[in-house]
Design a protein around this motif. Structure first.
Motif, PDB file in Angstrom:
ATOM      1  N   ILE A  65      62.589  34.174   8.527  1.00 55.09           N
ATOM      2  CA  ILE A  65      62.465  32.759   8.861  1.00 55.09           C
ATOM      3  C   ILE A  65      60.972  32.476   8.823  1.00 55.09           C
ATOM      4  O   ILE A  65      60.195  33.098   9.546  1.00 55.09           O
ATOM      5  N   ILE A  66      60.575  31.547   7.954  1.00 50.73           N
ATOM      6  CA  ILE A  66      59.158  31.221   7.807  1.00 50.73           C
ATOM      7  C   ILE A  66      58.977  29.745   8.146  1.00 50.73           C
ATOM      8  O   ILE A  66      59.496  28.873   7.453  1.00 50.73           O
ATOM      9  N   ASP A  67      58.284  29.488   9.218  1.00 49.45           N
ATOM     10  CA  ASP A  67      58.032  28.131   9.692  1.00 49.45           C
ATOM     11  C   ASP A  67      56.582  27.793   9.382  1.00 49.45           C
ATOM     12  O   ASP A  67      55.664  28.306  10.026  1.00 49.45           O
ATOM     13  N   ILE A  68      56.389  26.941   8.365  1.00 50.83           N
ATOM     14  CA  ILE A  68      55.032  26.578   7.954  1.00 50.83           C
ATOM     15  C   ILE A  68      54.646  25.286   8.653  1.00 50.83           C
ATOM     16  O   ILE A  68      55.158  24.219   8.347  1.00 50.83           O
ATOM     17  N   GLY A  69      53.746  25.400   9.606  1.00 52.13           N
ATOM     18  CA  GLY A  69      53.241  24.243  10.330  1.00 52.13           C
ATOM     19  C   GLY A  69      51.889  23.827   9.791  1.00 52.13           C
ATOM     20  O   GLY A  69      51.352  24.440   8.863  1.00 52.13           O
ATOM     21  N   TYR A  70      51.332  22.780  10.358  1.00 54.67           N
ATOM     22  CA  TYR A  70      50.049  22.260   9.891  1.00 54.67           C
ATOM     23  C   TYR A  70      48.904  23.209  10.220  1.00 54.67           C
ATOM     24  O   TYR A  70      47.998  23.400   9.412  1.00 54.67           O
ATOM     25  N   GLU A  71      48.960  23.824  11.389  1.00 56.55           N
ATOM     26  CA  GLU A  71      47.884  24.710  11.838  1.00 56.55           C
ATOM     27  C   GLU A  71      48.242  26.188  11.760  1.00 56.55           C
ATOM     28  O   GLU A  71      47.360  27.029  11.694  1.00 56.55           O
ATOM     29  N   GLN A  72      49.551  26.515  11.824  1.00 61.52           N
ATOM     30  CA  GLN A  72      49.984  27.911  11.911  1.00 61.52           C
ATOM     31  C   GLN A  72      51.250  28.146  11.088  1.00 61.52           C
ATOM     32  O   GLN A  72      51.979  27.211  10.812  1.00 61.52           O
ATOM     33  N   ILE A  73      51.478  29.404  10.761  1.00 61.98           N
ATOM     34  CA  ILE A  73      52.711  29.822  10.097  1.00 61.98           C
ATOM     35  C   ILE A  73      53.344  30.888  10.980  1.00 61.98           C
ATOM     36  O   ILE A  73      52.682  31.856  11.368  1.00 61.98           O
ATOM     37  N   ASN A  74      54.614  30.703  11.299  1.00 60.19           N
ATOM     38  CA  ASN A  74      55.336  31.673  12.114  1.00 60.19           C
ATOM     39  C   ASN A  74      56.308  32.422  11.202  1.00 60.19           C
ATOM     40  O   ASN A  74      57.169  31.807  10.578  1.00 60.19           O
ATOM     41  N   VAL A  75      56.150  33.734  11.105  1.00 63.77           N
ATOM     42  CA  VAL A  75      57.012  34.573  10.265  1.00 63.77           C
ATOM     43  C   VAL A  75      57.851  35.449  11.183  1.00 63.77           C
ATOM     44  O   VAL A  75      57.314  36.177  12.022  1.00 63.77           O
ATOM     45  N   SER A  76      59.173  35.371  11.004  1.00 60.82           N
ATOM     46  CA  SER A  76      60.094  36.168  11.817  1.00 60.82           C
ATOM     47  C   SER A  76      61.016  36.943  10.895  1.00 60.82           C
ATOM     48  O   SER A  76      61.595  36.382   9.970  1.00 60.82           O
ATOM     49  N   ILE A  77      61.149  38.225  11.140  1.00 64.73           N
ATOM     50  CA  ILE A  77      62.060  39.077  10.391  1.00 64.73           C
ATOM     51  C   ILE A  77      63.265  39.357  11.288  1.00 64.73           C
ATOM     52  O   ILE A  77      63.112  39.779  12.428  1.00 64.73           O
ATOM     53  N   VAL A  78      64.444  39.115  10.721  1.00 66.71           N
ATOM     54  CA  VAL A  78      65.683  39.285  11.472  1.00 66.71           C
ATOM     55  C   VAL A  78      66.562  40.279  10.726  1.00 66.71           C
ATOM     56  O   VAL A  78      66.666  40.240   9.505  1.00 66.71           O
ATOM     57  N   ALA A  79      67.190  41.188  11.449  1.00 66.62           N
ATOM     58  CA  ALA A  79      68.150  42.129  10.871  1.00 66.62           C
ATOM     59  C   ALA A  79      69.274  42.351  11.880  1.00 66.62           C
ATOM     60  O   ALA A  79      69.015  42.464  13.089  1.00 66.62           O
ATOM     61  N   LYS A  80      70.480  42.393  11.369  1.00 62.08           N
ATOM     62  CA  LYS A  80      71.665  42.611  12.207  1.00 62.08           C
ATOM     63  C   LYS A  80      71.725  41.638  13.381  1.00 62.08           C
ATOM     64  O   LYS A  80      72.049  42.006  14.508  1.00 62.08           O
ATOM     65  N   GLY A  81      71.377  40.371  13.101  1.00 57.46           N
ATOM     66  CA  GLY A  81      71.488  39.328  14.103  1.00 57.46           C
ATOM     67  C   GLY A  81      70.430  39.328  15.178  1.00 57.46           C
ATOM     68  O   GLY A  81      70.523  38.563  16.135  1.00 57.46           O
TER      69      GLY A  81
END
Length: 125
Positions: A65-81
């Motif tokens: 899940i990659i949330d690209i904001g104006y000031e920051q980018i939040n990267v989250s890796i998810v596996a098996k829920g």
């Protein structure tokens, strides 16, 4: 070596932010059940046998899940829920606007409008 082990994920937030949410809930006469971070909440929703772009995402899937904001980018890796990794990058779409403005001799406002137009139409390249 036969010691039971488990993964423990910890998220922290400034006390003032948590207290602000709790005070807001109190003013709205609500009782909070859970306070969670964005990436964990998104992981629970998206990677729990849901449909995304006409594809079923099972809770056995892995993805990002990659949330690209104006000031920051939040990267989250998810596996098996479950959330496996989360990183907040100190760059965002503002940097794209700055590079566009510099390279195309535009104002920041013009660069932002151009970027959004290209994202909608996909024919600017």
């Amino acid at each position: 070596d036969k010691v039971k082990k488990c993964k423990l994920y910890v998220a922290v937030a400034p006390k003032s932010i948590v207290q602000g949410y709790l005070e807001l809930a109190k003013q709205l006469k609500m009782t909070p059940i859970l306070l969670d971070i964005n990436s964990n909440s998104a992981a629970r929703i998206i990677f729990n046998n849901s449909n995304v772009n006409d594809k079923t995402i099972s809770n056995e899937s892995a993805g990002a899940i990659i949330d690209i904001g104006y000031e920051q980018i939040n990267v989250s890796i998810v596996a098996k829920g479950a959330l496996q990794f989360n990183r907040l990058l100190t760059r965002g779409s503002r940097e794209i606007d700055e590079k566009l403005a510099d390279s195309m001799n535009m104002t920041m406002k013009e660069a932002q409008e151009y970027k959004l137009k290209c994202a909608d139409e996909l024919d600017c390249i």
